[in-house]
Design an enzyme around this catalytic site. Structure first.
Site, PDB file in Angstrom:
ATOM      1  N   ARG A   2      51.157 -90.332 -43.819  1.00  0.00           N
ATOM      2  CA  ARG A   2      51.571 -90.170 -42.328  1.00  0.00           C
ATOM      3  C   ARG A   2      52.183 -89.011 -42.141  1.00  0.00           C
ATOM      4  NH1 ARG A   2      51.390 -95.467 -39.290  1.00  0.00           N
ATOM      5  NH2 ARG A   2      52.691 -94.596 -37.927  1.00  0.00           N
ATOM      6  N   TRP A  50      59.206 -87.582 -38.910  1.00  0.00           N
ATOM      7  CA  TRP A  50      58.608 -86.271 -38.843  1.00  0.00           C
ATOM      8  C   TRP A  50      59.266 -85.695 -37.358  1.00  0.00           C
ATOM      9  CZ3 TRP A  50      55.022 -84.484 -35.057  1.00  0.00           C
ATOM     10  CH2 TRP A  50      54.284 -83.252 -35.391  1.00  0.00           C
ATOM     11  N   ASN A  81      60.167 -95.047 -34.257  1.00  0.00           N
ATOM     12  CA  ASN A  81      58.918 -94.274 -34.078  1.00  0.00           C
ATOM     13  C   ASN A  81      58.651 -94.034 -32.712  1.00  0.00           C
ATOM     14  OD1 ASN A  81      58.677 -94.075 -36.811  1.00  0.00           O
ATOM     15  ND2 ASN A  81      56.432 -95.165 -36.866  1.00  0.00           N
ATOM     16  N   GLU A 139      33.199 -79.841 -38.318  1.00  0.00           N
ATOM     17  CA  GLU A 139      33.711 -80.654 -39.347  1.00  0.00           C
ATOM     18  C   GLU A 139      34.107 -79.946 -40.369  1.00  0.00           C
ATOM     19  OE1 GLU A 139      35.460 -83.058 -38.902  1.00  0.00           O
ATOM     20  OE2 GLU A 139      35.636 -84.128 -40.703  1.00  0.00           O
TER      21      GLU A 139
END
Ligand code: AGP
Length: 569
Positions: free
Chosen positions: A27, A69, A95, A448
Site C-alpha cells: 500500500r 504514509w 488511517n 495505460e
C-alpha cells in the site's frame, strides 16, 4: 497509503503483526510501528522499512500495528504510529485525515502533545472523555467530535480488548478461532482467516479474543453486521518463485483469464440498456478502462455515455434518478471514486461498480456490482485487474469470443515473445521522455502503457491519440525522443503509419507494437476480430514497463510516492 493490522488471541502478537504489516506493505508507507499491551503498553516504531523500523521484539498477546504514509506532519519517528495520550495509557493507529485539527488542538491545549499528527489528537480526546466515561461511551463521544475520515485501532491500558472505529476509510474485522484481527485490507490477516466483517461508516466497537461488538456511533445502538468469506488465498500475497509481484501478476493473466471471462455482467448489461444517461468514472488505470467502455458502448451498441476522471466528476455532472453511474475501481476503496459515487447516489442516481474486491466500500453502495475475478492484486501497478476490466468492458458491449481472447493472452506470454519485449526495454531505459501513440481503441491502451511506464520507471511519458501529435506535442520531438506507436492492422493502420513517418523525419527513435513485421517492431498477436487488438497490445505494454524498470534497477512493486489503494482525496 497507510495500513492497519491488529491482533488479539492466544499467540504472541508481535510476529503476527509484523508479518501482517509486510502483507500490506504494497500500500506504500514511510514508517512503521507496533504497540503491544501486556501490563503496560509497549511500543516500537521508526521511519523506514518494516524490517529496520521494527527490530526489537515486544511480548504480549494483544497488539496494534501500522504502516504510515505521511499526511499530517513530516516523516519522523515522533509522527509514526502508534500515537499516545499524555500518560501512554492509550495507543492508537489511524488511517484517514482528521479535518478539525485546529479546533481540537485548542480544546486539548492542556495536554502534552508530542507529534504533528492529527492521529495523536484522537488519543488525547479519548483520554479527556475517559475522565468521566467508560471506554465505549468515551470513544463514541470522541467520534462525535471528529470531522474527516478515520479507521483506527486502539488499546487502552487495563482493557483486554482492541477498540476500533471507521468512517470513510476501510477497516475489516477478521474472525479466527480464539483470535480476532483488524485490517485495513484483508491481506493483513489473510494467512489466518478468510472470515471477515466489512465495517460500515460510523461503526465502532471492540474485538476480544473470541468475539466482536459493533455499534453505530450516531445512534449509539448495536449494529448487525454479517460475516462473509473472502475468496482470496494466502498464495495471492506470496511472491512464490518470482522476484516481484508485478511479474507474477502479469504472468497470472494466462490462467486468471478464464475466471475473468466468467464474471457475471448480466444485471449491469440490462441496466445500461434501460437508463437515459450513463456516466462512467474511474481513476488512473480504472479511468482507462472507463474510456474503453465508453468507446465500445457507442461503437457496438450505439449507446452514448459520458466518461470522466472520478475526482473531476462533481464539478461538472448533475446526475439524477435517470442516470446510471458506472464506476471502475479494482480496490473498491479509491476515495475520489467513492466520493463521486456518493455524490451521485445522493442525487438518486443508480450505481454500477466494477471491482475486484467483494464487500469493498464501493461494492457495498452499488446497485449493480460486477466482480473482476482477478485474484488479489498486490503490485502497486495494476496489471491483471486492468485485463479483467477490459474483459468486462467487452462483455458489456458485445458478445465476446472467450477462446480467442485466451489465445491472444497466452500468445503474449510465450517466453520468446517476452524476450523480444525485454530486448526493447533496453532502448527505453536511458530515455528521459517517451511518447505513447495510438488511434481509436488503441488510444486507451497507449494511455495505460504510458501510465505503467511512468509509475514504475520514473521516466516522463505522455500518451496522445497519434493524430493529435501535429497539433502541438510534435514540437517536443527531436533526435533524443522515443515514441512508442500502437500500430495494429486495423482501421487505424494507414494513418498511424503516416504519423510514424512524421516522428522519424524529426530524428526520433520509434518502437512499434504491431502484428505486421515493421521496422523496429514488437510482434503482437493477430486477432480474428480487429476489435480484439487491445488484448494483443496489453501484455507487451505491461512487460515493456516492467523490464524497463528492472533495467534501471528499480523495485517495481513499491514505486516511490505511490500507494495501491488511494484512500485520500
Ligand atoms: C494503476 O497502476 C495505479 N496504481 C493507479 O492509477 C490506480 O489505477 C488508481 O489509483 C485507481 O485505483 P482503483 O482502481 O483501485 O480505484
Amino acid at each position: 497509503m497507510c495500513g492497519i493490522c491488529a491482533y488479539i488471541g492466544e499467540k504472541e502478537a508481535f510476529p503476527i503483526l509484523k508479518e501482517g504489516l509486510k502483507r500490506i506493505e504494497y500500500r506504500g508507507y514511510d514508517s512503521a510501528g507496533i504497540a503491544v499491551l501486556e501490563k503496560e503498553i509497549k511500543v516500537n516504531k521508526d521511519v523506514g522499512k518494516i524490517e529496520e523500523a521494527l527490530k526489537e521484539e515486544l511480548e504480549g498477546k494483544i497488539g496494534i500495528a501500522h504502516t504510515r504514509w505521511a499526511t499530517h506532519g513530516g516523516v519522523s519517528k515522533e509522527n509514526a504510529h502508534p500515537q499516545f495520550d499524555c500518560f501512554n495509557n492509550i495507543a492508537i493507529v489511524h488511517n484517514g485525515v482528521i479535518e478539525n485539527v485546529e479546533e481540537l488542538r485548542e480544546k486539548l491545549r492542556n495536554h502534552k502533545i508530542r507529534s504533528e499528527t492529527d492521529t495523536e489528537l484522537i488519543a488525547h480526546l479519548i483520554e479527556e472523555e475517559l475522565k468521566t466515561k467508560l471506554p465505549m461511551e468515551a470513544i463514541r463521544s470522541a467520534l462525535l467530535e471528529l470531522k474527516g475520515s478515520y479507521a483506527f485501532a486502539l488499546l487502552i491500558k487495563g482493557e483486554d480488548k482492541i477498540y476500533f472505529a471507521k468512517k470513510d476509510s476501510p477497516l475489516i474485522v477478521g474472525i479466527g478461532k480464539g483470535e480476532m484481527f483488524l485490517g485495513s485490507d484483508v491481506a493483513a490477516f489473510l494467512k489466518h482467516t478468510n472470515d471477515v466483517i466489512y465495517l460500515e461508516d460510523y461503526d465502532f466497537g471492540y474485538i476480544s479474543k473470541d468475539r466482536e461488538a459493533i455499534f453505530n456511533a450516531l445512534s449509539g445502538k448495536k449494529a448487525s453486521r454479517r460475516a462473509v468469506k473472502v475468496s482470496f488465498s494466502p498464495e495471492d500475497v506470496e511472491k512464490g518463485e518470482y522476484e516481484y509481484f508485478m511479474l507474477k501478476e502479469i504472468e497470472e493473466q494466462g490462467y486468471r483469464i478464464t475466471d475473468m471471462l466468467n464474471s457475471n455482467t448480466k444485471d449491469l448489461e440490462r441496466a445500461i440498456e434501460e437508463f437515459d444517461r450513463i456516466h462512467i468514472i474511474g481513476a488512473g488505470t480504472s479511468y482507462h478502462a472507463a474510456r474503453m467502455l465508453k468507446y465500445l458502448l457507442e461503437r457496438e451498441k450505439g449507446i452514448e455515455s459520458d466518461v470522466m476522471i472520478s475526482s473531476e466528476y462533481k464539478f461538472f455532472k448533475r446526475p439524477d434518478k435517470n442516470t446510471l453511474v458506472i464506476a471502475f475501481s479494482q480496490s473498491g476503496e479509491t476515495a475520489d471514486t467513492l466520493k463521486a459515487v456518493k455524490f451521485a447516489k445522493e442525487r438518486n442516481a443508480k450505481i454500477g461498480v466494477i471491482t475486484n474486491i467483494r464487500g469493498s466500500s464501493l461494492d457495498r453502495i452499488s446497485d449493480y456490482s460486477v466482480y473482476l475475478n482477478a485474484g488479489l492484486e498486490v503490485g502497486v501497478a495494476a496489471t491483471k485487474t486492468f485485463l479483467a476490466q477490459l474483459v468486462i468492458t467487452y462483455k458489456l458491449s458485445k458478445r465476446i469470443d472467450g477462446e480467442e481472447i485466451k489465445r491472444i493472452i497466452n500468445y503474449s506470454l510465450r517466453e520468446e515473445n517476452k524476450q523480444v519485449v525485454k530486448k526493447f526495454s533496453k532502448e527505453i531505459a536511458n530515455k528521459e521522455h517517451v511518447f505513447y501513440l495510438g488511434r481509436g481503441l488503441n488510444f486507451p491502451l497507449a494511455m495505460e502503457g504510458s501510465l505503467k511506464l511512468k509509475e514504475i520507471t520514473y521516466i516522463h511519458s505522455e500518451a496522445y491519440p497519434a493524430g493529435e501529435l501535429k497539433h502541438g506535442p510534435i514540437s517536443l520531438i527531436d533526435e533524443d525522443s522515443l515514441a512508442i506507436f500502437l500500430v495494429p492492422k486495423d482501421e487505424t493502420y494507414e494513418k498511424t503509419l503516416s504519423n510514424i513517418q512524421e516522428v522519424r523525419a524529426r530524428g526520433a527513435k520509434t518502437i512499434l507494437l504491431s502484428d505486421v513485421a515493421l521496422d523496429n517492431s514488437i510482434n503482437i498477436a493477430k486477432p480474428k476480430d480487429p476489435l480484439y487488438y487491445p488484448f494483443a497490445e496489453l501484455i507487451p505494454l505491461q512487460l515493456l514497463a516492467y523490464y524497463t524498470a528492472r533495467e534501471r534497477g528499480l523495485d517495481t512493486d513499491k514505486p516511490r510516492n505511490l500507494a495501491k489503494s488511494v484512500t485520500v482525496e
